[in-house]
Design a protein around this motif. Sequence first.
Motif, PDB file in Angstrom:
ATOM      1  N   PRO A  59      -5.803 -15.014  38.705  1.00  0.00           N
ATOM      2  CA  PRO A  59      -4.988 -16.225  38.532  1.00  0.00           C
ATOM      3  C   PRO A  59      -5.812 -17.503  38.435  1.00  0.00           C
ATOM      4  N   LEU A  60      -7.099 -17.429  38.848  1.00  0.00           N
ATOM      5  CA  LEU A  60      -7.925 -18.640  38.870  1.00  0.00           C
ATOM      6  C   LEU A  60      -8.983 -18.693  37.771  1.00  0.00           C
ATOM      7  N   CYS A  61      -9.514 -17.537  37.360  1.00  0.00           N
ATOM      8  CA  CYS A  61     -10.627 -17.585  36.406  1.00  0.00           C
ATOM      9  C   CYS A  61     -10.938 -16.185  35.881  1.00  0.00           C
ATOM     10  N   PRO A  62     -11.722 -16.081  34.799  1.00  0.00           N
ATOM     11  CA  PRO A  62     -12.267 -14.789  34.378  1.00  0.00           C
ATOM     12  C   PRO A  62     -13.266 -14.288  35.429  1.00  0.00           C
ATOM     13  N   SER A  63     -13.364 -12.964  35.574  1.00  0.00           N
ATOM     14  CA  SER A  63     -14.257 -12.429  36.602  1.00  0.00           C
ATOM     15  C   SER A  63     -14.689 -11.014  36.240  1.00  0.00           C
ATOM     16  N   GLN A  64     -15.947 -10.677  36.559  1.00  0.00           N
ATOM     17  CA  GLN A  64     -16.451  -9.313  36.416  1.00  0.00           C
ATOM     18  C   GLN A  64     -16.177  -8.554  37.714  1.00  0.00           C
ATOM     19  N   GLN A  65     -15.435  -7.440  37.607  1.00  0.00           N
ATOM     20  CA  GLN A  65     -15.044  -6.685  38.800  1.00  0.00           C
ATOM     21  C   GLN A  65     -15.188  -5.178  38.547  1.00  0.00           C
ATOM     22  N   PRO A  66     -15.387  -4.389  39.625  1.00  0.00           N
ATOM     23  CA  PRO A  66     -15.630  -2.949  39.442  1.00  0.00           C
ATOM     24  C   PRO A  66     -14.352  -2.146  39.215  1.00  0.00           C
ATOM     25  N   MET A  67     -14.477  -1.134  38.350  1.00  0.00           N
ATOM     26  CA  MET A  67     -13.423  -0.145  38.151  1.00  0.00           C
ATOM     27  C   MET A  67     -14.077   1.222  38.003  1.00  0.00           C
ATOM     28  N   ILE A  68     -13.368   2.268  38.410  1.00  0.00           N
ATOM     29  CA  ILE A  68     -13.893   3.628  38.275  1.00  0.00           C
ATOM     30  C   ILE A  68     -14.091   3.927  36.797  1.00  0.00           C
ATOM     31  N   GLU A  69     -15.267   4.461  36.465  1.00  0.00           N
ATOM     32  CA  GLU A  69     -15.575   4.701  35.055  1.00  0.00           C
ATOM     33  C   GLU A  69     -15.348   6.160  34.684  1.00  0.00           C
ATOM     34  N   GLY A  70     -15.298   6.394  33.367  1.00  0.00           N
ATOM     35  CA  GLY A  70     -15.211   7.753  32.857  1.00  0.00           C
ATOM     36  C   GLY A  70     -13.789   8.275  32.802  1.00  0.00           C
ATOM     37  N   LYS A  71     -13.683   9.564  32.510  1.00  0.00           N
ATOM     38  CA  LYS A  71     -12.387  10.224  32.404  1.00  0.00           C
ATOM     39  C   LYS A  71     -11.683  10.261  33.763  1.00  0.00           C
ATOM     40  N   LYS A  72     -10.362  10.435  33.721  1.00  0.00           N
ATOM     41  CA  LYS A  72      -9.589  10.569  34.958  1.00  0.00           C
ATOM     42  C   LYS A  72     -10.115  11.748  35.780  1.00  0.00           C
ATOM     43  N   LEU A  73     -10.056  11.606  37.099  1.00  0.00           N
ATOM     44  CA  LEU A  73     -10.442  12.691  37.997  1.00  0.00           C
ATOM     45  C   LEU A  73      -9.633  13.954  37.726  1.00  0.00           C
ATOM     46  N   ALA A  74     -10.238  15.102  38.027  1.00  0.00           N
ATOM     47  CA  ALA A  74      -9.510  16.367  37.993  1.00  0.00           C
ATOM     48  C   ALA A  74      -9.399  16.898  39.416  1.00  0.00           C
ATOM     49  N   LEU A  75      -8.174  17.080  39.884  1.00  0.00           N
ATOM     50  CA  LEU A  75      -7.932  17.710  41.178  1.00  0.00           C
ATOM     51  C   LEU A  75      -7.559  19.162  40.926  1.00  0.00           C
ATOM     52  N   VAL A  76      -8.229  20.077  41.603  1.00  0.00           N
ATOM     53  CA  VAL A  76      -7.986  21.504  41.395  1.00  0.00           C
ATOM     54  C   VAL A  76      -7.539  22.124  42.710  1.00  0.00           C
ATOM     55  N   SER A  77      -6.303  22.607  42.729  1.00  0.00           N
ATOM     56  CA  SER A  77      -5.740  23.217  43.926  1.00  0.00           C
ATOM     57  C   SER A  77      -5.955  24.728  43.894  1.00  0.00           C
ATOM     58  N   ILE A  78      -6.486  25.272  44.990  1.00  0.00           N
ATOM     59  CA  ILE A  78      -6.547  26.724  45.151  1.00  0.00           C
ATOM     60  C   ILE A  78      -5.205  27.148  45.746  1.00  0.00           C
ATOM     61  N   LEU A  79      -4.401  27.822  44.941  1.00  0.00           N
ATOM     62  CA  LEU A  79      -3.039  28.185  45.356  1.00  0.00           C
ATOM     63  C   LEU A  79      -3.073  29.174  46.522  1.00  0.00           C
ATOM     64  N   ARG A  80      -2.070  29.110  47.406  1.00  0.00           N
ATOM     65  CA  ARG A  80      -0.963  28.169  47.361  1.00  0.00           C
ATOM     66  C   ARG A  80      -1.169  26.992  48.309  1.00  0.00           C
ATOM     67  N   ALA A  81      -2.012  27.242  49.322  1.00  0.00           N
ATOM     68  CA  ALA A  81      -2.146  26.250  50.396  1.00  0.00           C
ATOM     69  C   ALA A  81      -2.792  24.952  49.916  1.00  0.00           C
ATOM     70  N   GLY A  82      -3.574  25.011  48.851  1.00  0.00           N
ATOM     71  CA  GLY A  82      -4.209  23.806  48.344  1.00  0.00           C
ATOM     72  C   GLY A  82      -3.214  22.733  47.940  1.00  0.00           C
ATOM     73  N   ASN A  83      -2.006  23.158  47.587  1.00  0.00           N
ATOM     74  CA  ASN A  83      -0.992  22.188  47.160  1.00  0.00           C
ATOM     75  C   ASN A  83      -0.622  21.211  48.269  1.00  0.00           C
ATOM     76  N   GLY A  84      -0.750  21.623  49.508  1.00  0.00           N
ATOM     77  CA  GLY A  84      -0.432  20.722  50.617  1.00  0.00           C
ATOM     78  C   GLY A  84      -1.411  19.563  50.690  1.00  0.00           C
ATOM     79  N   LEU A  85      -2.673  19.805  50.392  1.00  0.00           N
ATOM     80  CA  LEU A  85      -3.665  18.729  50.339  1.00  0.00           C
ATOM     81  C   LEU A  85      -3.472  17.881  49.089  1.00  0.00           C
ATOM     82  N   MET A  86      -3.053  18.520  48.012  1.00  0.00           N
ATOM     83  CA  MET A  86      -2.912  17.831  46.731  1.00  0.00           C
ATOM     84  C   MET A  86      -1.927  16.668  46.801  1.00  0.00           C
ATOM     85  N   ASP A  87      -0.826  16.844  47.508  1.00  0.00           N
ATOM     86  CA  ASP A  87       0.221  15.815  47.552  1.00  0.00           C
ATOM     87  C   ASP A  87      -0.314  14.492  48.075  1.00  0.00           C
TER      88      ASP A  87
END
Length: 210
Positions: A59-87
């Motif tokens: 809102p005040l000025c242009p600024s250089q700020q950090p953002m995560i680079e590259g492709k979106k993360l991939a989360l891989v769930s080991i079924l079935r219990a991994g889904n509980g961590l995934m949420d």
Amino acid sequence: MTQHLTIVDHPLVQHKLTLMRKKETSTASFRQLLREISLLLAYEVTRELPVTMTEIETPLCPSQQPMIEGKKLALVSILRAGNGLMDGILELIPAARVGFVGLYRDEETLQPVQYYNKLPKRMEERTAIVVDPMLATGNSSAAAIDLVKQAGAKDIRFLCLLAAPEGVARMKEAHPDVPIVTASLDEKLNELGYIVPGLGDAGDRMFGTK
């Protein structure tokens, strides 16, 4: 990430884990606690994601700020219990791509048997976080990471709630390049391959099955 094993000893993580260990904790409470603790663990496993500076307008000025680079993360769930961590992780990283690896442990040999494998495309361009609440023998986790590597992934981290020394050693032998983030390194495996003191079967406790 540089070290092979990171134990998240934050008081909130340890408190919630203790509640999950209690045998009288209900299925609903167990599921909610797992969701909460996975969000906290996700902070640690994503600590060293690469960032790039980008030009934005505040809102005040242009600024250089950090953002995560590259492709979106991939989360891989080991079924079935991994889904509980995934949420919980998806609450923190809602734009992540999600994959699933279906493995079950043969009760006699304790070896993993694959029944499902569906991963995001262009895994070689993504940081992959493989999730499973329990790192017990390490056989299923190592097999799942084999599949993730076969899909092209090079930057892989493993996130679990509990680990046994045997599982950590197996993973270090099979995948020394994959760091592990966990809430606890427990004492040992029993003769049935369960983590002691552990918290029982995470899938059964999460879904109310036996």
